[in-house]
Write an enzyme that holds these catalytic residues in place. Structure first.
Site, PDB file in Angstrom:
ATOM      1  CE1 TYR A  37      -3.890   2.252   0.883  1.00  0.00           C
ATOM      2  CE2 TYR A  37      -2.169   3.131   2.645  1.00  0.00           C
ATOM      3  CZ  TYR A  37      -3.273   3.425   1.923  1.00  0.00           C
ATOM      4  OH  TYR A  37      -4.406   4.359   1.967  1.00  0.00           O
ATOM      5  CE  LYS A  41      -3.678   5.235  -1.296  1.00  0.00           C
ATOM      6  NZ  LYS A  41      -4.807   5.777  -2.304  1.00  0.00           N
TER       7      LYS A  41
END
Length: 294
Positions: A171, A175
């Protein structure tokens, strides 16, 4: 209420629940016509029979707004193109793209499977690229035809991508990639009247509940007024920025920047690197700690 977005057309991805839903409602309150995109998946990205986007459209219509449902997988290149085309065909154009869709499959790095890596990178990073690519092509064509639009893109990064987060290597990587994509898109697309910014929202959502104590966290809708302003024509001078939102606090992230340096005048010898680099590190500010570290 000052309707900042009167007559403008927006796409909000992942808008069936949580932060995306709050964005869609806030944009509609400010007069935008909204394409409410939601693929209808679980927190882990698995398909479900739910159609939360229909409920969001009903909520927008109940306050006198205009909205339509889109069920595209935003990381599907052709489906993302069709979503952009739906906005243009339904409402006569496109002015705002809010890339928000995503899910998590948190694991410590050494426990992460290839499938988990690929799926999270796909929906977050490619799911930003594909809609942005097709919206950008439309805005470029409009500009070349003398119909330049005051177009706005708001991407969704995260503190995990900016500072890192234990147990979220995949993640965090996605991002961080979104933050980098934002910088490049802002530089490339400014000539067409497009601003591109990213937010790093903090909120109590499906994605955060269960991972840690969220009782003191901001609500999803606390992020949306900032998105509404960034989507407005007033924000024409703001581009290439990442803005963290934590309840009542907004922070402009500094990001990577050149720090202390030393020119050796010739190729470095390995034994001389250590003293020089340690001196430079002593001059540089310490990095912010990764989320989850002691």
């Amino acid at each position: 209420m000052n309707r900042l977005l009167e007559g403008r057309v927006a796409i909000v991805t992942g808008a069936g629940r949580g932060i995306g839903r709050a964005h869609a409602l806030e944009l509609a309150r400010h007069g935008a016509k909204v394409v409410v995109n939601d693929y209808g998946v679980s927190l882990a990205g698995e398909g479900t029979d739910e159609s939360p986007a229909h409920q969001v459209v009903a909520e927008i219509e109940a306050i006198g707004g205009e909205a339509v449902v889109n069920g595209a997988d935003v990381a599907d290149f052709a489906a993302a193109e069709a979503m952009v085309r739906q906005a243009i065909d339904t409402f006569g154009g496109l002015d705002i793209l809010v890339n928000n869709a995503g899910f998590v499959r948190d694991r410590m790095l050494v426990n992460t499977s290839e499938e988990e890596w690929d799926s999270v990178i796909r929906v977050h990073l490619k799911g930003h690229f594909a809609p942005l690519r097709h919206a950008g092509a439309y805005w470029r064509a409009e500009s070349k035809e003398g119909r330049q639009r005051a177009a706005r893109v708001i991407n969704t990064s995260s503190g995990a991508g900016l500072q890192g987060s234990i147990g979220q290597a995949t993640y965090s990587s996605a991002k961080a990639g979104i933050a980098g994509l934002t910088l490049v898109a802002a530089a490339e697309m400014g000539r067409y009247g497009v601003t591109v910014n990213a937010i790093a929202p903090v909120a109590r959502t499906r994605m955060t509940e269960g991972a840690f104590d969220t009782s003191a966290m901001a609500l999803p809708e606390d992020n949306s007024p900032i998105v509404a302003w960034l989507a407005s024509e007033e924000a024409a001078d703001v581009t290439g920025r990442v803005i963290e939102i934590d309840g009542s606090v907004i922070t402009v992230e500094n990001g990577w920047a050149h720090g202390p340096s030393r020119d050796n005048g010739t190729r470095w010898e390995a034994e001389k690197v250590g003293p020089a680099l340690r001196d430079l590190l002593g001059q540089a500010p310490a990095p912010e700690p990764v989320y989850g570290t002691a």
